[in-house]
Scaffold this active site. Structure first.
Site, mmCIF file in Angstrom:
data_model
loop_
_atom_site.group_PDB
_atom_site.id
_atom_site.type_symbol
_atom_site.label_atom_id
_atom_site.label_comp_id
_atom_site.label_asym_id
_atom_site.label_seq_id
_atom_site.Cartn_x
_atom_site.Cartn_y
_atom_site.Cartn_z
ATOM 1 N N ASP A 206 1.673 4.393 5.055
ATOM 2 C CA ASP A 206 2.064 3.113 5.641
ATOM 3 C C ASP A 206 3.587 2.971 5.701
ATOM 4 O O ASP A 206 4.280 3.290 4.721
ATOM 5 C CB ASP A 206 1.465 2.004 4.754
ATOM 6 C CG ASP A 206 1.518 0.634 5.388
ATOM 7 O OD1 ASP A 206 0.900 0.450 6.450
ATOM 8 O OD2 ASP A 206 2.175 -0.256 4.815
ATOM 9 N N GLU A 269 3.351 6.586 9.327
ATOM 10 C CA GLU A 269 3.527 5.502 10.299
ATOM 11 C C GLU A 269 5.009 5.283 10.529
ATOM 12 O O GLU A 269 5.728 4.887 9.604
ATOM 13 C CB GLU A 269 2.884 4.207 9.797
ATOM 14 C CG GLU A 269 2.963 3.115 10.857
ATOM 15 C CD GLU A 269 2.750 1.699 10.339
ATOM 16 O OE1 GLU A 269 2.483 0.818 11.162
ATOM 17 O OE2 GLU A 269 2.881 1.474 9.129
HETATM 18 C C1 GLC Z 1 1.638 -1.324 8.425
HETATM 19 C C2 GLC Z 1 0.165 -1.560 8.616
HETATM 20 C C3 GLC Z 1 -0.052 -3.020 8.860
HETATM 21 C C4 GLC Z 1 0.405 -3.775 7.638
HETATM 22 C C5 GLC Z 1 1.860 -3.436 7.317
HETATM 23 C C6 GLC Z 1 2.238 -3.892 5.945
HETATM 24 O O1 GLC Z 1 2.354 -1.599 9.575
HETATM 25 O O2 GLC Z 1 -0.315 -0.757 9.646
HETATM 26 O O3 GLC Z 1 -1.391 -3.311 9.142
HETATM 27 O O4 GLC Z 1 0.281 -5.152 7.852
HETATM 28 O O5 GLC Z 1 2.090 -2.060 7.346
HETATM 29 O O6 GLC Z 1 1.649 -3.065 4.991
#
Ligand code: GLC
Length: 531
Positions: A206, A269
């Site tokens: 994440d 991500e």
């Molecule tokens: C990332 C996740 C999202 C979440 C955020 C905070 O972007 O994909 O769903 O709200 O992180 O953890």
């Protein structure tokens, strides 16, 4: 790395990743929220899609203020989803079916309910204080600087007891962990080891590009392109809160932990332009993430010229960087791609995702063509929507609704009589897995035809990529390898095109369900794969 022999490729290079949002896949406990036993029961279906790995969005103990992306215990399963035994059974069943399991690792922040943060809150002398990021108020009082949370409002919240502020890039209940502290890194690396020892094959990490912040704590500059109505977070540029050099170092350490085990992987991500994005692959002697998520197909306008231009540049940049490419059309934070590109272009987009060079990640339900669901105001639960009522695009509930399995009440997701945590699509009665299983021409069976084609034609997996000139509206490219040359033709417009020599050959698959003869014009909204 760029070998055209799929036999030399790792599973995360040759296979397809399938993302499950556990709250919405299958509710077997009858509480309106999906669970691990439900997922395990549905794994044969997942395997039938021809995918290789399942990524589960967070299943850890959590107060669910951000639906699991606020972790209160990284090594425990939330009771809502089941138990560790349920998890072990899920992994065992997945492995029996030949599926890899990937977990969602959330290292940037914990929940404020985590024991670490609770201990930090006891005061500045607490042993865990420095596990989070604390600052004194600005000289005249108030927040330490202008940094903003992704969910609106300041990125700082005052701890009244100590008079200090703590940092949170997301909700106040998601305090940022201090990755500069080696004890934090050691504890978080042990989390990875804990799950790998339980048989987990990989991780989706994440917001990995947000791990560190510049420690001068300077104000971030205004974004001159920001328009009212867009999320407040994008009113600033982020030179001090994103993509910091320290973060790269931490990821190299994380990679070394994965290397302690056999054949594991991580996908990060990262929302960044390609040149910055690919730095997250690392270099040959200092590897970082195996796949830095490429979200550009989500962000680009849907037209042939721009998609071609991007793909050419990205493919070449990956080769130059020694990075394996990857592609995404949707996830739990983005509109469903069918709603974005429209019904007519849905199969064109699906074909693109599954035939480009690189690992595709598929979001649950996209294989049957689920659309965004309009959520009535009194059913909105996503904090990103609730905290930003002036930014209509901010809400993520529409793409998180329950999987549509059959035409029963609650679509087979939950028993009739329970209220699913998010409403089901109105058309679930007709748009569902059971109906599409019966119909050879369904979107589900088109998806399977594409994955079978990949299996049967390794040029689609390990072959080279080269785009070909075609009329405006048409994106055409060639995949070559293993003694085979396949041509992919995507009509991203609504006019027919006579493409001459490009259409010469045997049609292996057309999105319109037939097998056009060699040389037949490419019809409006048609995707065709030829050899
Ligand atoms: C990332 C996740 C999202 C979440 C955020 C905070 O972007 O994909 O769903 O709200 O992180 O953890």
């Amino acid at each position: 790395m760029t070998s055209s022999l799929t036999g030399n490729l790792k599973w995360w290079q040759s296979g397809i990743i399938y993302q499950i949002y556990p709250r919405s896949y299958q509710d077997d406990s009858g509480d309106g929220v999906g669970d691990l036993r439900g997922i395990t029961r549905r794994l044969p279906y997942v395997a039938s899609l021809g995918v290789r790995a399942v990524w589960l969005s967070p299943i850890f103990k959590s107060p669910m203020r951000d639906f699991g992306y606020d972790v209160a215990d990284y090594c425990a399963i939330d009771p809502l989803f089941g138990t560790l035994e349920d998890f072990d059974a899920l992994v065992a069943q997945a492995h029996r079916l030949g599926l890899k399991i990937m977990l969602d690792y959330v290292p940037n922040h914990s929940s404020s309910d985590h024991a670490w943060f609770q201990e930090a809150l006891t005061g500045p002398s607490s042993a865990k204080r420095d596990w989070y990021v604390w600052r004194d108020p600005a000289p005249g009082g108030g927040v330490p600087n202008n940094w903003k949370s992704f969910f609106g409002g300041p990125a700082w919240t005052l701890d009244g007891a100590s008079g200090q502020y703590y940092l949170h890039q997301f909700l106040p209940s998601q305090p940022d962990l201090n990755w500069r502290n080696p004890a934090v890194r050691a504890a978080m690396f042990d989390v990875l080891r804990f799950w790998m020892r339980r048989g987990v094959d990989g991780f989706r990490v994440d917001v990995i590009w947000l791990l560190a912040e510049d420690n001068r704590y300077l104000d971030e500059p205004r974004n001159p392109d920001w328009q009212p109505g867009q999320p407040e977070h994008s009113s600033l540029l982020h030179p001090y809160t994103q993509d910091q050099p320290e973060t790269h170092g931490y990821i190299r350490e994380m990679r070394a932990v994965l290397e302690e085990f056999d054949d594991r992987m991580m996908v990060g991500e990262i929302y960044l332009p390609v040149d910055r994005l690919l730095t997250y692959s690392g270099t040959e002697d200092a590897r970082m993430v195996h796949l830095p998520f490429n979200f550009h197909l989500i962000l680009l306008p849907w037209n042939a010229a721009q998609v071609r231009q991007f793909t050419d540049g990205y493919d070449a940049a990956c080769l130059a960087a020694g990075a394996w490419p990857n592609w995404v059309l949707g996830n739990h934070d983005q509109r469903r791609f069918r709603s974005r590109v429209g019904d007519a272009q849905y199969r064109v987009a699906q074909t693109l995702l599954l035939t480009l060079r690189g690992t595709p990640t598929v979001y649950y339900g996209d294989e049957i063509g689920m659309r965004d669901v309009v959520i009535p105001a009194d059913r909105i639960v996503d904090p990103a929507a609730l905290q930003q009522p002036d930014s209509p695009e901010a809400g993520r509930d529409p793409e998180r609704t329950p999987m549509q399995w059959d035409d029963a009440v609650n679509a087979g997701f939950s028993a009739p009589g329970t209220t699913p945590w998010l409403p089901l699509a109105d058309d679930a009665v007709i748009l569902n897995v059971a109906a599409q299983e019966q119909d050879p021409a369904s979107d589900l069976n088109y998806f399977r035809a594409l994955t079978r084609l990949r299996e049967g034609h390794p040029a689609l997996i390990g072959g080279t990529y080269r785009s070909v000139d075609a009329p405006e509206d048409v994106f055409a490219f060639v995949r070559e390898g293993h003694g085979e040359t396949l041509t992919v033709l995507l009509n991203m417009g609504s006019r027919e095109h006579d493409l001459g020599g490009l259409t010469r050959g045997e049609t292996l698959l057309s999105s319109l369900g037939d097998r056009p003869a060699s040389g037949a014009p490419l019809r409006p909204d048609e995707a065709r794969i030829l050899r």
